[in-house]
Design a protein around this motif. Structure first.
Motif, PDB file in Angstrom:
ATOM      1  N   GLN A   1      33.012  39.718 -18.750  1.00 35.08           N
ATOM      2  CA  GLN A   1      33.469  39.386 -20.093  1.00 35.08           C
ATOM      3  C   GLN A   1      34.849  39.988 -20.346  1.00 35.08           C
ATOM      4  O   GLN A   1      35.728  39.346 -20.926  1.00 35.08           O
ATOM      5  CB  GLN A   1      32.474  39.910 -21.131  1.00 35.08           C
ATOM      6  CG  GLN A   1      32.851  39.565 -22.572  1.00 35.08           C
ATOM      7  CD  GLN A   1      31.921  40.221 -23.580  1.00 35.08           C
ATOM      8  OE1 GLN A   1      31.167  41.135 -23.247  1.00 35.08           O
ATOM      9  NE2 GLN A   1      31.966  39.749 -24.816  1.00 35.08           N
ATOM     10  N   LEU A   2      35.048  41.204 -19.886  1.00 33.61           N
ATOM     11  CA  LEU A   2      36.340  41.862 -20.055  1.00 33.61           C
ATOM     12  C   LEU A   2      37.428  41.139 -19.259  1.00 33.61           C
ATOM     13  O   LEU A   2      38.533  40.905 -19.762  1.00 33.61           O
ATOM     14  CB  LEU A   2      36.239  43.319 -19.613  1.00 33.61           C
ATOM     15  CG  LEU A   2      37.496  44.177 -19.723  1.00 33.61           C
ATOM     16  CD1 LEU A   2      38.035  44.168 -21.144  1.00 33.61           C
ATOM     17  CD2 LEU A   2      37.209  45.598 -19.269  1.00 33.61           C
ATOM     18  N   ALA A   3      37.120  40.769 -18.015  1.00 36.54           N
ATOM     19  CA  ALA A   3      38.083  40.046 -17.188  1.00 36.54           C
ATOM     20  C   ALA A   3      38.447  38.700 -17.820  1.00 36.54           C
ATOM     21  O   ALA A   3      39.609  38.288 -17.816  1.00 36.54           O
ATOM     22  CB  ALA A   3      37.527  39.831 -15.780  1.00 36.54           C
ATOM     23  N   ALA A   4      37.441  38.028 -18.394  1.00 33.39           N
ATOM     24  CA  ALA A   4      37.698  36.747 -19.053  1.00 33.39           C
ATOM     25  C   ALA A   4      38.609  36.923 -20.255  1.00 33.39           C
ATOM     26  O   ALA A   4      39.491  36.083 -20.520  1.00 33.39           O
ATOM     27  CB  ALA A   4      36.379  36.108 -19.471  1.00 33.39           C
ATOM     28  N   ALA A   5      38.423  38.015 -20.997  1.00 36.68           N
ATOM     29  CA  ALA A   5      39.281  38.278 -22.159  1.00 36.68           C
ATOM     30  C   ALA A   5      40.712  38.561 -21.726  1.00 36.68           C
ATOM     31  O   ALA A   5      41.668  38.097 -22.355  1.00 36.68           O
ATOM     32  CB  ALA A   5      38.728  39.456 -22.957  1.00 36.68           C
ATOM     33  N   MET A   6      40.879  39.301 -20.637  1.00 35.31           N
ATOM     34  CA  MET A   6      42.217  39.587 -20.135  1.00 35.31           C
ATOM     35  C   MET A   6      42.909  38.318 -19.657  1.00 35.31           C
ATOM     36  O   MET A   6      44.099  38.102 -19.896  1.00 35.31           O
ATOM     37  CB  MET A   6      42.143  40.613 -19.007  1.00 35.31           C
ATOM     38  CG  MET A   6      41.682  41.989 -19.464  1.00 35.31           C
ATOM     39  SD  MET A   6      41.294  43.100 -18.076  1.00 35.31           S
ATOM     40  CE  MET A   6      42.942  43.376 -17.400  1.00 35.31           C
ATOM     41  N   GLU A   7      42.148  37.442 -18.995  1.00 32.02           N
ATOM     42  CA  GLU A   7      42.728  36.177 -18.540  1.00 32.02           C
ATOM     43  C   GLU A   7      43.061  35.276 -19.724  1.00 32.02           C
ATOM     44  O   GLU A   7      44.073  34.563 -19.717  1.00 32.02           O
ATOM     45  CB  GLU A   7      41.771  35.477 -17.576  1.00 32.02           C
ATOM     46  CG  GLU A   7      42.420  34.372 -16.795  1.00 32.02           C
ATOM     47  CD  GLU A   7      41.562  33.865 -15.652  1.00 32.02           C
ATOM     48  OE1 GLU A   7      42.016  32.926 -14.965  1.00 32.02           O
ATOM     49  OE2 GLU A   7      40.453  34.393 -15.442  1.00 32.02           O
ATOM     50  N   ALA A   8      42.232  35.327 -20.776  1.00 28.57           N
ATOM     51  CA  ALA A   8      42.501  34.542 -21.971  1.00 28.57           C
ATOM     52  C   ALA A   8      43.781  35.012 -22.667  1.00 28.57           C
ATOM     53  O   ALA A   8      44.482  34.208 -23.295  1.00 28.57           O
ATOM     54  CB  ALA A   8      41.320  34.621 -22.942  1.00 28.57           C
ATOM     55  N   PHE A   9      44.079  36.305 -22.563  1.00 28.28           N
ATOM     56  CA  PHE A   9      45.332  36.817 -23.119  1.00 28.28           C
ATOM     57  C   PHE A   9      46.518  36.064 -22.522  1.00 28.28           C
ATOM     58  O   PHE A   9      47.480  35.739 -23.223  1.00 28.28           O
ATOM     59  CB  PHE A   9      45.463  38.315 -22.832  1.00 28.28           C
ATOM     60  CG  PHE A   9      46.780  38.906 -23.255  1.00 28.28           C
ATOM     61  CD1 PHE A   9      47.022  39.208 -24.587  1.00 28.28           C
ATOM     62  CD2 PHE A   9      47.775  39.169 -22.318  1.00 28.28           C
ATOM     63  CE1 PHE A   9      48.245  39.750 -24.988  1.00 28.28           C
ATOM     64  CE2 PHE A   9      48.992  39.713 -22.706  1.00 28.28           C
ATOM     65  CZ  PHE A   9      49.227  40.001 -24.036  1.00 28.28           C
ATOM     66  N   LEU A  10      46.439  35.761 -21.235  1.00 28.17           N
ATOM     67  CA  LEU A  10      47.513  35.015 -20.581  1.00 28.17           C
ATOM     68  C   LEU A  10      47.561  33.567 -21.074  1.00 28.17           C
ATOM     69  O   LEU A  10      48.614  33.065 -21.442  1.00 28.17           O
ATOM     70  CB  LEU A  10      47.326  35.051 -19.064  1.00 28.17           C
ATOM     71  CG  LEU A  10      47.374  36.424 -18.393  1.00 28.17           C
ATOM     72  CD1 LEU A  10      47.048  36.295 -16.910  1.00 28.17           C
ATOM     73  CD2 LEU A  10      48.731  37.068 -18.592  1.00 28.17           C
ATOM     74  N   SER A  11      46.413  32.904 -21.066  1.00 25.45           N
ATOM     75  CA  SER A  11      46.400  31.482 -21.429  1.00 25.45           C
ATOM     76  C   SER A  11      46.742  31.247 -22.892  1.00 25.45           C
ATOM     77  O   SER A  11      47.294  30.209 -23.257  1.00 25.45           O
ATOM     78  CB  SER A  11      45.041  30.862 -21.094  1.00 25.45           C
ATOM     79  OG  SER A  11      44.009  31.482 -21.844  1.00 25.45           O
ATOM     80  N   GLU A  12      46.427  32.223 -23.759  1.00 24.35           N
ATOM     81  CA  GLU A  12      46.681  32.075 -25.191  1.00 24.35           C
ATOM     82  C   GLU A  12      47.960  32.774 -25.639  1.00 24.35           C
ATOM     83  O   GLU A  12      48.260  32.827 -26.836  1.00 24.35           O
ATOM     84  CB  GLU A  12      45.492  32.620 -25.985  1.00 24.35           C
ATOM     85  CG  GLU A  12      44.189  31.891 -25.717  1.00 24.35           C
ATOM     86  CD  GLU A  12      43.023  32.432 -26.542  1.00 24.35           C
ATOM     87  OE1 GLU A  12      43.264  32.844 -27.692  1.00 24.35           O
ATOM     88  OE2 GLU A  12      41.889  32.454 -26.008  1.00 24.35           O
ATOM     89  N   ALA A  13      48.734  33.295 -24.696  1.00 19.10           N
ATOM     90  CA  ALA A  13      49.906  34.103 -25.036  1.00 19.10           C
ATOM     91  C   ALA A  13      50.899  33.431 -25.985  1.00 19.10           C
ATOM     92  O   ALA A  13      51.434  34.104 -26.880  1.00 19.10           O
ATOM     93  CB  ALA A  13      50.613  34.551 -23.760  1.00 19.10           C
ATOM     94  N   PRO A  14      51.183  32.120 -25.861  1.00 15.48           N
ATOM     95  CA  PRO A  14      52.178  31.539 -26.784  1.00 15.48           C
ATOM     96  C   PRO A  14      51.817  31.720 -28.256  1.00 15.48           C
ATOM     97  O   PRO A  14      52.691  32.013 -29.079  1.00 15.48           O
ATOM     98  CB  PRO A  14      52.191  30.063 -26.385  1.00 15.48           C
ATOM     99  CG  PRO A  14      51.829  30.073 -24.935  1.00 15.48           C
ATOM    100  CD  PRO A  14      50.795  31.167 -24.807  1.00 15.48           C
ATOM    101  N   ARG A  15      50.534  31.602 -28.597  1.00 20.64           N
ATOM    102  CA  ARG A  15      50.156  31.768 -30.007  1.00 20.64           C
ATOM    103  C   ARG A  15      50.110  33.242 -30.415  1.00 20.64           C
ATOM    104  O   ARG A  15      50.035  33.561 -31.595  1.00 20.64           O
ATOM    105  CB  ARG A  15      48.808  31.107 -30.298  1.00 20.64           C
ATOM    106  CG  ARG A  15      47.597  31.866 -29.805  1.00 20.64           C
ATOM    107  CD  ARG A  15      46.298  31.364 -30.416  1.00 20.64           C
ATOM    108  NE  ARG A  15      45.141  32.153 -29.988  1.00 20.64           N
ATOM    109  CZ  ARG A  15      44.765  33.294 -30.557  1.00 20.64           C
ATOM    110  NH1 ARG A  15      45.452  33.796 -31.570  1.00 20.64           N
ATOM    111  NH2 ARG A  15      43.702  33.942 -30.110  1.00 20.64           N
ATOM    112  N   LEU A  16      50.161  34.131 -29.421  1.00 20.84           N
ATOM    113  CA  LEU A  16      50.103  35.564 -29.693  1.00 20.84           C
ATOM    114  C   LEU A  16      51.484  36.195 -29.844  1.00 20.84           C
ATOM    115  O   LEU A  16      51.588  37.402 -30.063  1.00 20.84           O
ATOM    116  CB  LEU A  16      49.351  36.283 -28.556  1.00 20.84           C
ATOM    117  CG  LEU A  16      47.917  35.823 -28.296  1.00 20.84           C
ATOM    118  CD1 LEU A  16      47.365  36.505 -27.050  1.00 20.84           C
ATOM    119  CD2 LEU A  16      47.025  36.093 -29.504  1.00 20.84           C
TER     120      LEU A  16
END
Length: 202
Positions: free
Chosen positions: A101-116
């Motif tokens: 779950q933690l790894a998935a959240a870290m990877e999501a940080f990359l995929s969602e970075a433009p909105r962040l």
């Protein structure tokens, strides 16, 4: 064991010195090459943003948005070559936290970075912090010397060394936004899960 794809490599490693599980993600980020000092200044501001707990940081995304209570979180960016950067995300896996779950959240940080992408206000805060740190270093010879040695060892010009503050002043919101967009773009991603050594049963 290794699991690989064209753009992704998954590693599972048992490390003798590790005391707990940890996850490391590294991704190559490609940008249009620019002046070296401009790139270094942008990286400096980005590292203050990524390492903070402000919106747009890895900590904020994992802990505040994804609600994974994990404190040992770090993120940094380094310049490798003109237009080529390495984004490094890492965290220890705390007791009671699901590593996948933690790894998935870290990877999501990359995929969602433009909105962040951080707000203009927070970018300005970190730009000022970077500038203040550079100016404080200028006043302390004991801090200037090791930085200068490191600077010259990297093959950079001595004449450029004192110009960092003026380049930090020029880092724009658009530059920071372009990096956040690039975080989600194509690039080789390596995801490593590190395990402590197995202990012999008594």
């Amino acid at each position: 064991p290794v699991e690989a794809s064209d753009q992704r490599l998954d590693l599972f490693v048992r490390e003798e010195k590790a005391t707990r599980r940890s996850i490391v993600m590294r991704k190559l980020i490609r940008m249009a090459p620019r002046d070296e000092m401009a790139e270094l200044a942008a990286v400096t501001v980005l590292n203050h943003l990524l390492g903070s707990r402000l919106p747009g940081s890895l900590h904020d995304f994992v802990v505040e948005q994804k609600k994974i209570a994990n404190e040992q979180i770090a993120a940094s960016l380094s310049r490798i070559l003109p237009g080529l950067f390495l984004l490094d995300l890492r965290t220890d896996v705390a007791e009671g936290i699901d590593a996948a779950q933690l790894a998935a959240a870290m990877e999501a940080f990359l995929s969602e970075a433009p909105r962040l992408t951080p707000s203009a206000r927070n970018i300005e805060r970190m730009r000022r912090r970077s500038l203040d740190a550079a100016r404080e270093t200028e006043k302390a010879p004991e801090r200037v010397y090791p930085q200068l040695v490191q600077w010259l060892a990297a093959g950079r010009s001595f004449a450029d060394f004192p110009t960092m503050p003026e380049h930090l002043e020029r880092v724009s919101d658009a530059e920071i936004g372009a990096f956040y967009t690039a975080f989600s773009g194509p690039g080789r991603l390596v995801i490593g899960t590190v395990f402590p050594p197995e202990r012999a049963k008594p």
